[in-house]
Enzyme design. Structure first.
Site, short mmCIF file in Angstrom:
data_model
loop_
_atom_site.label_atom_id
_atom_site.label_comp_id
_atom_site.label_asym_id
_atom_site.label_seq_id
_atom_site.Cartn_x
_atom_site.Cartn_y
_atom_site.Cartn_z
N LYS A 1 0.82 -1.22 0.00
CA LYS A 1 0.00 0.00 0.00
C LYS A 1 0.85 1.26 0.00
O LYS A 1 0.40 2.32 -0.44
CB LYS A 1 -0.96 -0.02 1.19
CG LYS A 1 -2.04 -1.09 1.03
CD LYS A 1 -3.12 -0.98 2.08
CE LYS A 1 -4.23 -1.99 1.83
NZ LYS A 1 -3.81 -3.39 2.17
C1 LIG Z 1 -4.43 -4.49 1.48
C2 LIG Z 1 -3.70 -5.75 1.36
C3 LIG Z 1 -4.11 -6.77 0.46
C4 LIG Z 1 -5.36 -6.66 -0.37
O1 LIG Z 1 -5.28 -5.70 -1.38
P1 LIG Z 1 -6.60 -5.13 -2.07
O2 LIG Z 1 -6.15 -4.01 -2.92
O3 LIG Z 1 -7.48 -4.66 -0.94
O4 LIG Z 1 -7.22 -6.23 -2.83
C5 LIG Z 1 -3.31 -7.90 0.35
N1 LIG Z 1 -2.20 -8.06 1.09
C6 LIG Z 1 -1.79 -7.12 1.96
C7 LIG Z 1 -0.56 -7.37 2.76
C8 LIG Z 1 -2.51 -5.94 2.14
O5 LIG Z 1 -2.10 -5.01 3.01
#
Ligand SMILES: *Cc1c(COP(=O)(O)O)cnc(C)c1O
Length: 475
Positions: free
Chosen positions: A113
């Protein structure tokens, strides 16, 4: 570029008009009216661009009301080796022939993210300064999202963050990551309660429209369009890294929750990137897998949402999913609105057997679900075979990817977090501690800064009003 709503009832807007907003006024999600097409010769020209420059040429197609020179400078400030640990920003590691790991987790909070959030921090600061405004970001987190937002917004002028978390319920690592921040514009609020209590408080504050306007309250949740588009960049980067000078189609496997990450892959594909398959991987919370197998979309209640060892994928509904459905319905806002009305009344919809669902295959989507046992086994096997330790979410992706590999088609698995964040399951899988980047060695011992508060709306509002005095709004 003009932006519209998936429910068809928003006058077209420009990028900087939608940047700071959440849902469209009609309750839908904001989407670009059309997608720019990237042809082969453009792809060839972009092949060797450094990450920040690739991000610039892609983003300028979507952020076309930010002057080029400004956008280029923002992107260069966001994507540095200092923040992401290497000049490549998102390095590719080859595990075996035709199987690769796209390492998206070397940003400040050790999860993918950061890649979008770091850019968002710079974009927010830029647009707020331009318009002489400020913004108070209010959010609830059980771990990852909150820390990525705080690390992106720390020290940014015009932005304050009020982040609620359930007191004592995050891992010591996650708690330390958030609470050790000393920046004056970051407010950590540990609420006596569970995550849902935090989320209810956020909803209650946001539902008080006069308060929300008076204190310029906003969010940075996963439906933010700029986050999605920032993620498109690394699909291009990975394709270039893996295919070299002879482009051929590649597949991607994406550990999915709110459908933001894999949606970016879909957009890259729709722009013309040669993508064969987009593998949507879920854990035991398989609402997305069920849809891609059957056409039935059935968000779950809290009682059927399981707490798993890949917690960032423990979702009951996928908040970005409406953007794909809109595309499957040939961008028909009326029909999309109808389906979401159905969700509210009946609780599910079923596209199985329709022309819309047939497009799922045309778009290259396939899916699968994983489990705790499979995660553990996948982590262990990869460690034995290749000496590489992955986190639990990435393990879900890799486990499902194995079912969809094809000869001659590289499979690129997106690494969404570093194993250091999920030590308990890593110990279970390989019998030792995951490695931790040196900068985090003593994180649990740093001084922590937070306020503790009962789950009380009046108290929260008073806290916000004290620390975010009423500001002149957008107009
Ligand atoms: C947020 C997150 C996901 C999921 O991603 P999306 O964009 O919500 O589908 C997967 N793995 C980790 C470690 C995350 O922080």
């Amino acid at each position: 570029m003009r932006y519209v709503s998936t429910r068809g009832d928003m006058p077209p807007q420009r990028f900087t008009d939608i940047l700071l907003g959440g849902l469209a006024p009609d309750g839908g999600l904001v989407v670009p009216e059309h997608l720019p097409a990237i042809d082969e010769s453009t792809l060839a020209r972009w092949r060797d661009l450094p990450y920040a420059d690739l991000a610039f040429v892609l983003l300028r197609l979507y952020c076309d009301d930010v002057p080029d020179a400004d956008l280029h400078a923002l992107v260069r400030r966001a994507y540095t080796a200092e923040t992401f640990g290497s000049d490549e920003i998102v390095p590719v590691r080859t595990l075996e022939p035709e199987l690769h790991l796209l390492r998206l987790s070397n940003g400040p909070t050790l999860a993918f993210k950061d890649v979008a959030m770091q850019l968002l921090g710079h974009l927010f600061e830029y647009v707020l300064a331009r318009d002489g405004r400020s913004l108070n970001i209010l959010g609830a987190t059980s771990g990852d999202t909150g820390s990525a937002a705080e690390y992106a917004m720390r020290g940014r002028r015009g932005v304050r963050v009020f982040m609620l978390s359930p007191a004592g319920r995050m891992s010591p690592f996650q708690t330390a990551q958030m609470f050790s921040l000393r920046d004056a514009n970051i407010h950590n609020i540990a609420v006596d309660g569970v995550f849902d209590d935090c989320q209810d408080l956020v909803k209650a504050v946001s539902g008080d429209l006069p308060f929300k306007a008076r204190h310029a309250i906003g969010t940075v949740n996963s439906i933010n369009w700029a986050r999605v588009v920032a993620q498109v960049v690394y699909y291009f980067r990975a394709f270039f890294a893996v295919t070299g000078r002879e482009p051929r189609p590649v597949s991607f496997a994406v550990p999915s929750g709110n459908f933001g990450n894999v949606l970016a892959g879909h957009i890259a594909r729709r722009m013309g990137l040669p993508v064969r398959r987009l593998v949507v991987a879920t854990n035991e919370n398989d609402v997305l897998d069920e849809f891609f197998r059957t056409g039935r979309y059935r968000p779950r209640g809290t009682a059927q949402t399981y707490a798993t060892s890949s917690p960032s994928m423990d979702i009951s509904k996928a908040s970005n999913f409406e953007r794909l459905i809109w595309d499957l319905l040939d961008r028909d806002g009326g029909r999309t609105a109808e389906l979401w009305r159905r969700l509210e009344t009946v609780g599910e919809f079923d596209l199985g057997g329709t022309a819309a669902f047939a497009r799922v295959a045309d778009f290259g989507f396939v899916s699968g679900a994983s489990s705790h046992a499979l995660r553990v086994q996948t982590i262990r096997e990869l460690d034995h075979r290749h000496g590489v330790v992955i986190d639990t979410h990435t393990a879900d992706g890799l486990a499902v990817a194995q079912r969809w590999r094809e000869p001659g088609v590289p499979m690129i698995c997106l690494e969404t977090a570093l194993p250091a964040k999920f030590a308990e399951t890593i110990r279970e899988a390989i019998g030792r501690e995951p490695e931790r980047p040196a900068a985090y060695a003593d994180i649990e011992h740093r001084t922590q800064r937070f306020v503790r508060m009962p789950a009380d709306l009046a108290l929260l509002k008073r806290y916000i009003a004290t620390h975010a005095p009423a500001a002149p709004g957008p107009g």
